[in-house]
Design an enzyme around this catalytic site. Structure first.
Site, PDB file in Angstrom:
ATOM      1  N   HIS A 149       6.828 -72.626  56.826  1.00  0.00           N
ATOM      2  CA  HIS A 149       5.671 -71.993  56.187  1.00  0.00           C
ATOM      3  C   HIS A 149       4.838 -72.983  55.375  1.00  0.00           C
ATOM      4  O   HIS A 149       4.100 -72.576  54.474  1.00  0.00           O
ATOM      5  CB  HIS A 149       6.150 -70.849  55.288  1.00  0.00           C
ATOM      6  CG  HIS A 149       6.904 -69.783  56.024  1.00  0.00           C
ATOM      7  ND1 HIS A 149       7.951 -69.070  55.478  1.00  0.00           N
ATOM      8  CD2 HIS A 149       6.761 -69.323  57.304  1.00  0.00           C
ATOM      9  CE1 HIS A 149       8.409 -68.215  56.373  1.00  0.00           C
ATOM     10  NE2 HIS A 149       7.703 -68.351  57.490  1.00  0.00           N
ATOM     11  N   CYS A 160     -12.701 -77.878  57.184  1.00  0.00           N
ATOM     12  CA  CYS A 160     -12.653 -79.221  57.770  1.00  0.00           C
ATOM     13  C   CYS A 160     -11.244 -79.773  57.596  1.00  0.00           C
ATOM     14  O   CYS A 160     -10.333 -79.069  57.151  1.00  0.00           O
ATOM     15  CB  CYS A 160     -13.704 -80.146  57.131  1.00  0.00           C
ATOM     16  SG  CYS A 160     -13.318 -80.690  55.437  1.00  0.00           S
ATOM     17  N   GLY A 277      24.549 -60.317  50.393  1.00  0.00           N
ATOM     18  CA  GLY A 277      24.028 -59.062  50.908  1.00  0.00           C
ATOM     19  C   GLY A 277      23.740 -59.116  52.395  1.00  0.00           C
ATOM     20  O   GLY A 277      23.835 -60.178  53.035  1.00  0.00           O
TER      21      GLY A 277
END
Length: 305
Positions: A149, A160, A277
């Protein structure tokens, strides 16, 4: 940053390193031994890291139960389309990022980052694909890192090919806002910005691109934005030439990371997950360890064969 500011920052990160980590049972000796066996038989394993690796450095994640940003506030990350089309949203983003930058950029790698760098140096892992934008893997010394990312340490123009370091752009922002009252960030978010009062945003000035006058943006894939095709191709190649995938600290709810797990499964490559989790990939994982990354990965360096 002065000595007192540096000490305050260090103290803040020491407190935050536990505040942003969800509660869980301690890792067991069997957890460590099992992961060691997974890597020992697959020295070409690729590692995919998520926000759960950086929470132990004091950077919160979005989704963790009770301690993630979504659980603690109404804050939602800026959407790419909103940033692109709204000068007001760009001003709000840069004002918050300006205030939070000193603390965000001062973040240091934790034991997991350093352990992964050493595992790479010892040729015990192939490399790292990270969903994080904090550059902590590179700070720790990892070499073969692909930032899925992007990262917050580079600023780009949307019209540009102008690029500038975020540190240099911070100086530009300071010059443009020399009358801006100095604010200490109470806490940072996964993308580096902070909560500040609306009156601090109204008069904030955001310089345009010095080359073409276009809007400037951190080199981060915002929510709703697209990952460059070149990055997608690179990560797919890294998975397909590996002999296994290890996910660290990610729920895999963002499809860009989960897609790599699906690819590994399609290629019949073993998948291991270490996360506090449940994750989106648990049903296709060959190994799942419910524990802090910092309790499982660093001890791998000290296991005697």
């Amino acid at each position: 940053m002065g000595l007192l500011d540096a000490r305050a920052t260090i103290t803040w990160f020491q407190r935050a390193s536990s505040r942003f980590v969800p509660k869980c049972n301690p890792a067991t000796k069997n957890d460590i031994q099992t992961l060691h066996a997974f890597l020992r038989s697959r020295p070409n394993t690729l590692v995919l890291t998520g926000a759960g690796v950086s929470t132990e450095s004091g950077i919160p994640d979005y989704r963790s139960k009770d301690v993630g940003m979504y659980a603690r506030s109404n804050h939602r990350p800026v959407q790419y389309a909103d940033f692109l089309h709204s000068p007001e949203i760009r001003k709000r983003y840069w004002a918050r990022n300006f205030v939070g930058w000193e603390r965000f950029s001062a973040t240091q790698p934790n034991a997991t980052h350093h352990a992964l760098a050493q595992l790479e140096q010892e040729n015990r892992i192939k490399g790292i694909i990270t969903q994080n934008v904090d550059c902590l893997h590179s700070k720790a010394g990892s070499k073969n890192v692909v930032e899925l990312h992007g990262n917050g340490y580079t600023v780009i123009c949307l019209k540009c090919d102008y690029r500038v370091s975020r540190d240099e752009f911070q100086d530009t922002l300071k010059e443009a806002n020399d009358d801006y009252e100095e604010i200490t960030a109470a806490s940072i978010r996964p993308d580096g910005d902070v909560d500040i009062k609306p009156e601090y945003i109204w008069g904030f000035k955001v310089p345009s691109c010095p080359s073409c006058g276009g809007p400037l943006k951190p080199d981060i894939v915002f929510f709703g934005g697209s990952i460059p095709r070149s990055v997608i191709s690179k990560t797919e190649e890294m998975v397909s030439t590996s002999d296994g995938l290890l996910v660290l600290g990610s729920t895999l709810l963002v499809f860009s990371g989960f897609r790599l797990c699906l690819l590994a499964n399609e290629l019949e490559l073993p998948l291991a997950i270490v996360n506090i989790g449940p994750t989106r990939g648990d049903h296709i994982a060959n190994l799942k360890i419910n524990a802090k990354c910092g309790e499982v990965v660093p001890p791998l360096l000290h296991i005697q064969e």
